[in-house]
Design a protein around this motif. Structure first.
Motif, PDB file in Angstrom:
ATOM      1  N   VAL A  97       0.873  -1.179   0.000  1.00  0.00           N
ATOM      2  CA  VAL A  97       0.000   0.000   0.000  1.00  0.00           C
ATOM      3  C   VAL A  97       0.902   1.217   0.000  1.00  0.00           C
ATOM      4  CG1 VAL A  97      -1.830   1.233   1.228  1.00  0.00           C
ATOM      5  CG2 VAL A  97      -1.717  -1.273   1.340  1.00  0.00           C
ATOM      6  N   THR A  98       0.548   2.240  -0.767  1.00  0.00           N
ATOM      7  CA  THR A  98       1.321   3.471  -0.678  1.00  0.00           C
ATOM      8  C   THR A  98       0.460   4.659  -1.089  1.00  0.00           C
ATOM      9  OG1 THR A  98       3.478   4.449  -1.080  1.00  0.00           O
ATOM     10  CG2 THR A  98       2.361   3.489  -2.998  1.00  0.00           C
ATOM     11  N   LEU A  99       1.005   5.855  -0.833  1.00  0.00           N
ATOM     12  CA  LEU A  99       0.290   7.097  -1.095  1.00  0.00           C
ATOM     13  C   LEU A  99      -1.027   7.167  -0.293  1.00  0.00           C
ATOM     14  CD1 LEU A  99       1.594   9.234  -2.927  1.00  0.00           C
ATOM     15  CD2 LEU A  99      -0.043   8.657  -4.710  1.00  0.00           C
ATOM     16  N   LEU A 100      -1.036   6.564   0.907  1.00  0.00           N
ATOM     17  CA  LEU A 100      -2.166   6.828   1.815  1.00  0.00           C
ATOM     18  C   LEU A 100      -2.197   8.318   2.112  1.00  0.00           C
ATOM     19  CD1 LEU A 100      -2.416   4.113   4.632  1.00  0.00           C
ATOM     20  CD2 LEU A 100      -3.831   4.403   2.606  1.00  0.00           C
ATOM     21  N   HIS A 101      -1.003   8.899   2.185  1.00  0.00           N
ATOM     22  CA  HIS A 101      -0.857  10.345   2.329  1.00  0.00           C
ATOM     23  C   HIS A 101      -0.338  10.911   1.007  1.00  0.00           C
ATOM     24  CE1 HIS A 101      -0.500   9.481   6.850  1.00  0.00           C
ATOM     25  NE2 HIS A 101      -1.717   9.895   6.561  1.00  0.00           N
ATOM     26  N   GLY A 102      -1.090  11.866   0.450  1.00  0.00           N
ATOM     27  CA  GLY A 102      -0.789  12.355  -0.899  1.00  0.00           C
ATOM     28  C   GLY A 102       0.534  13.079  -1.026  1.00  0.00           C
ATOM     29  N   ASN A 103       1.104  13.489   0.114  1.00  0.00           N
ATOM     30  CA  ASN A 103       2.375  14.227   0.061  1.00  0.00           C
ATOM     31  C   ASN A 103       3.559  13.339   0.436  1.00  0.00           C
ATOM     32  OD1 ASN A 103       1.659  13.935   2.729  1.00  0.00           O
ATOM     33  ND2 ASN A 103       2.335  15.959   3.352  1.00  0.00           N
ATOM     34  N   GLU A 104       3.372  12.016   0.363  1.00  0.00           N
ATOM     35  CA  GLU A 104       4.450  11.091   0.744  1.00  0.00           C
ATOM     36  C   GLU A 104       4.706  10.137  -0.417  1.00  0.00           C
ATOM     37  OE1 GLU A 104       3.382   9.447   4.545  1.00  0.00           O
ATOM     38  OE2 GLU A 104       3.008  11.425   5.383  1.00  0.00           O
ATOM     39  N   PRO A 105       5.472  10.592  -1.400  1.00  0.00           N
ATOM     40  CA  PRO A 105       5.519   9.897  -2.685  1.00  0.00           C
ATOM     41  C   PRO A 105       6.555   8.794  -2.838  1.00  0.00           C
ATOM     42  CG  PRO A 105       6.709  11.959  -2.869  1.00  0.00           C
ATOM     43  CD  PRO A 105       6.173  11.892  -1.446  1.00  0.00           C
ATOM     44  N   VAL A 141       1.405  -7.370   4.628  1.00  0.00           N
ATOM     45  CA  VAL A 141       1.081  -6.067   4.042  1.00  0.00           C
ATOM     46  C   VAL A 141       2.171  -5.086   4.456  1.00  0.00           C
ATOM     47  CG1 VAL A 141      -0.569  -4.145   3.975  1.00  0.00           C
ATOM     48  CG2 VAL A 141      -1.408  -6.509   4.129  1.00  0.00           C
ATOM     49  N   VAL A 142       2.665  -4.311   3.495  1.00  0.00           N
ATOM     50  CA  VAL A 142       3.613  -3.239   3.786  1.00  0.00           C
ATOM     51  C   VAL A 142       3.005  -1.931   3.281  1.00  0.00           C
ATOM     52  CG1 VAL A 142       5.861  -2.259   3.202  1.00  0.00           C
ATOM     53  CG2 VAL A 142       5.670  -4.696   3.716  1.00  0.00           C
ATOM     54  N   ASP A 143       3.032  -0.904   4.131  1.00  0.00           N
ATOM     55  CA  ASP A 143       2.433   0.396   3.827  1.00  0.00           C
ATOM     56  C   ASP A 143       3.551   1.435   3.847  1.00  0.00           C
ATOM     57  OD1 ASP A 143       0.764   2.581   3.583  1.00  0.00           O
ATOM     58  OD2 ASP A 143       0.155   2.556   5.692  1.00  0.00           O
ATOM     59  N   VAL A 144       3.871   2.020   2.702  1.00  0.00           N
ATOM     60  CA  VAL A 144       5.068   2.861   2.580  1.00  0.00           C
ATOM     61  C   VAL A 144       4.713   4.350   2.681  1.00  0.00           C
ATOM     62  CG1 VAL A 144       7.057   3.443   1.139  1.00  0.00           C
ATOM     63  CG2 VAL A 144       6.187   1.098   1.171  1.00  0.00           C
ATOM     64  N   HIS A 145       5.374   5.033   3.618  1.00  0.00           N
ATOM     65  CA  HIS A 145       5.158   6.471   3.886  1.00  0.00           C
ATOM     66  C   HIS A 145       6.483   7.227   3.853  1.00  0.00           C
ATOM     67  CE1 HIS A 145       0.974   6.373   5.689  1.00  0.00           C
ATOM     68  NE2 HIS A 145       1.252   5.100   5.523  1.00  0.00           N
ATOM     69  N   ASN A 146       6.380   8.553   4.039  1.00  0.00           N
ATOM     70  CA  ASN A 146       7.551   9.396   4.290  1.00  0.00           C
ATOM     71  C   ASN A 146       7.334  10.167   5.580  1.00  0.00           C
ATOM     72  OD1 ASN A 146       7.389   9.648   0.975  1.00  0.00           O
ATOM     73  ND2 ASN A 146       9.475   9.534   1.780  1.00  0.00           N
ATOM     74  N   THR A 147       8.458  10.576   6.211  1.00  0.00           N
ATOM     75  CA  THR A 147       8.366  11.459   7.374  1.00  0.00           C
ATOM     76  C   THR A 147       8.237  12.908   6.896  1.00  0.00           C
ATOM     77  OG1 THR A 147      10.771  11.390   7.399  1.00  0.00           O
ATOM     78  CG2 THR A 147       9.637  10.010   8.973  1.00  0.00           C
ATOM     79  N   SER A 148       7.792  13.790   7.822  1.00  0.00           N
ATOM     80  CA  SER A 148       7.602  15.189   7.418  1.00  0.00           C
ATOM     81  C   SER A 148       8.942  15.928   7.343  1.00  0.00           C
ATOM     82  CB  SER A 148       6.643  15.888   8.369  1.00  0.00           C
ATOM     83  OG  SER A 148       7.023  15.646   9.690  1.00  0.00           O
ATOM     84  N   GLY A 149       9.872  15.588   8.221  1.00  0.00           N
ATOM     85  CA  GLY A 149      11.179  16.212   8.142  1.00  0.00           C
ATOM     86  C   GLY A 149      12.173  15.289   7.465  1.00  0.00           C
ATOM     87  N   ALA A 150      13.428  15.721   7.427  1.00  0.00           N
ATOM     88  CA  ALA A 150      14.459  14.817   6.931  1.00  0.00           C
ATOM     89  C   ALA A 150      14.738  13.800   8.029  1.00  0.00           C
ATOM     90  CB  ALA A 150      15.716  15.600   6.607  1.00  0.00           C
ATOM     91  N   GLY A 151      15.570  12.829   7.760  1.00  0.00           N
ATOM     92  CA  GLY A 151      15.928  11.890   8.819  1.00  0.00           C
ATOM     93  C   GLY A 151      15.920  10.480   8.306  1.00  0.00           C
ATOM     94  N   PRO A 152      16.501   9.579   9.099  1.00  0.00           N
ATOM     95  CA  PRO A 152      16.632   8.197   8.637  1.00  0.00           C
ATOM     96  C   PRO A 152      15.307   7.440   8.641  1.00  0.00           C
ATOM     97  CG  PRO A 152      17.716   8.507  10.762  1.00  0.00           C
ATOM     98  CD  PRO A 152      17.095   9.807  10.400  1.00  0.00           C
ATOM     99  N   SER A 153      15.307   6.293   7.970  1.00  0.00           N
ATOM    100  CA  SER A 153      14.104   5.477   7.833  1.00  0.00           C
ATOM    101  C   SER A 153      13.828   4.683   9.100  1.00  0.00           C
ATOM    102  CB  SER A 153      14.296   4.502   6.676  1.00  0.00           C
ATOM    103  OG  SER A 153      15.390   3.657   6.956  1.00  0.00           O
ATOM    104  N   CYS A 183      10.054   6.098   5.133  1.00  0.00           N
ATOM    105  CA  CYS A 183      11.301   5.985   4.351  1.00  0.00           C
ATOM    106  C   CYS A 183      12.287   7.113   4.599  1.00  0.00           C
ATOM    107  CB  CYS A 183      10.983   6.002   2.860  1.00  0.00           C
ATOM    108  SG  CYS A 183      10.095   4.554   2.339  1.00  0.00           S
ATOM    109  N   GLY A 184      11.877   8.162   5.311  1.00  0.00           N
ATOM    110  CA  GLY A 184      12.699   9.369   5.400  1.00  0.00           C
ATOM    111  C   GLY A 184      11.967  10.490   4.683  1.00  0.00           C
ATOM    112  N   GLY A 185      12.631  11.619   4.532  1.00  0.00           N
ATOM    113  CA  GLY A 185      11.996  12.836   4.006  1.00  0.00           C
ATOM    114  C   GLY A 185      11.364  12.632   2.633  1.00  0.00           C
ATOM    115  N   ALA A 220      17.283   9.765  -1.240  1.00  0.00           N
ATOM    116  CA  ALA A 220      17.689   8.606  -0.438  1.00  0.00           C
ATOM    117  C   ALA A 220      16.457   7.854   0.065  1.00  0.00           C
ATOM    118  CB  ALA A 220      18.555   9.059   0.741  1.00  0.00           C
ATOM    119  N   ALA A 221      15.382   8.579   0.365  1.00  0.00           N
ATOM    120  CA  ALA A 221      14.142   7.932   0.832  1.00  0.00           C
ATOM    121  C   ALA A 221      13.520   7.115  -0.304  1.00  0.00           C
ATOM    122  CB  ALA A 221      13.160   8.987   1.339  1.00  0.00           C
TER     123      ALA A 221
END
Ligand code: ZN
Length: 349
Positions: A40-48, A127-139, A186-188, A193-194
């Protein structure tokens, strides 16, 4: 979309996104059709990152080890200009808080129920659900369990696992009754890198023959239990700078993001406080709803410092996110949940 030819996906993730008029389900036939894995991915539209990585993986024309179902959720939010900048359609509920009843109250609820129906109907092994964090930083991964299967899923992407007892209606909570599920941060969201973390993890997840054959050693994954959120009070306005500001009660060190994930020793300088006490500015409660603010932070001559050795993560340097969400997450330096010192075993009498 079933087994799309690489050229049918568009040359770029953006080209694929523009072509969609609803959430997308891609199914891939794998070497073993008796087993299914769900991404699953893009549950959040700003986490590509997950979407960008999936597009890249599909364009390579590889074949997965098992049947795979890919669910790309918040297409409408992601399409709003500028692309990949909106977490949700304005005014809508956060989709990753909608995976529990009631479903019938709005479009995100309907979509969440539909996604759960698809996942239930294919009885996946994970099931794996892939997101990004809001700031930079490691996964890191997030899960409601830290058992062998969840640590294995996390290890496909990252070496850190946040284990939470909080229930918010997130997709990963289906681990409780349906199927092992992890969220991957995944990170920023703008960080190449994310995208690479997402691609490498997806490649492992899709192509590994036996998902549970390679369980990581207990020490190979760093587990953090029930992190405490450091939230700001309504009264707290803040800035990030290299010296204390006179226009706000809280100034945080501009380089505070560098504290992400390492051990932050007791007494580490985080910033400056003007004309206020800790409780005027911050709220920090653990899962028992006990205040642990004074166990986390202290004020020394106007300087904001850590009270004890900590692991901090998801530190944000965006004032808006700090105010609307939280400033960072924290656990003890050994990964355990923060508890008031007076209730710790070593202090017991
Ligand atoms: Zn997200």
């Amino acid at each position: 979309m079933a087994d799309p030819a690489p050229e049918a996906l568009g040359a770029t993730p953006e080209a694929l996104l523009e072509r969609l008029d609803q959430p997308l389900c891609i199914t891939l036939a794998g070497a073993d059709p008796r087993r299914t894995r769900v991404l699953v991915t893009l549950l959040h539209g700003n986490e590509p990152s997950g979407f960008i990585a999936l597009h890249r993986w599909l364009r390579e024309g590889k074949r997965p080890a098992t049947h795979v179902v890919c669910l790309i959720a918040s297409v409408a939010a992601a399409q709003l200009a500028p692309r990949f900048s909106h977490r949700t359609v304005p005014g809508a509920r956060d989709l990753n808080r909608c995976f529990r009843p009631p479903f019938d109250i709005d479009p995100p609820g309907h979509l969440a129920r539909r996604l759960l129906e698809v996942i239930g109907s294919v009885a996946p092994e994970a099931v794996v659900d892939v997101h990004n964090t809001s700031g930079a930083g490691p996964s890191f991964a997030v899960s409601i369990s830290a058992d062998e299967r969840h640590r294995t899923l996390a290890s496909l992407f990252t070496r850190r696992l946040v284990h939470t007892d909080l229930r918010l209606g997130a997709l990963m909570e289906i681990s409780e009754h349906l199927v092992p599920t992890v969220t991957i941060e995944c990170g920023g969201r703008l960080d190449d890198a994310a995208h690479t973390v997402a691609w490498a993890g997806i490649d492992h997840f899709f192509t590994r023959d036996e998902l549970w054959a390679d369980i990581p050693d207990p020490g190979a994954i760093e587990v953090m239990h029930n992190p405490v959120r450091l939230e700001l009070t309504e009264a707290c306005t803040l800035a990030y700078d290299r010296a204390p500001r006179t226009d706000v009660p809280l100034t945080l060190r501009a380089d505070i993001e560098h504290l992400n994930f390492g051990i932050t020793p007791a007494g580490t300088h985080l910033g400056w406080v003007r004309g206020a006490g800790l409780r005027d500015l911050f709220v920090a409660r653990n899962t028992a709803h006990t205040c642990v603010l004074e166990d986390l932070l202290c004020l020394v001559g106007g300087e904001l410092r850590t009270r004890r050795p900590l692991k901090l993560f998801m530190i944000t340097t965006h004032p808006g996110i700090a105010r609307s969400d939280c400033l960072f997450y924290a656990v003890q330096d050994d990964g355990r949940e923060l508890v008031p010192r007076r209730t710790e075993p070593e202090d017991a009498v």
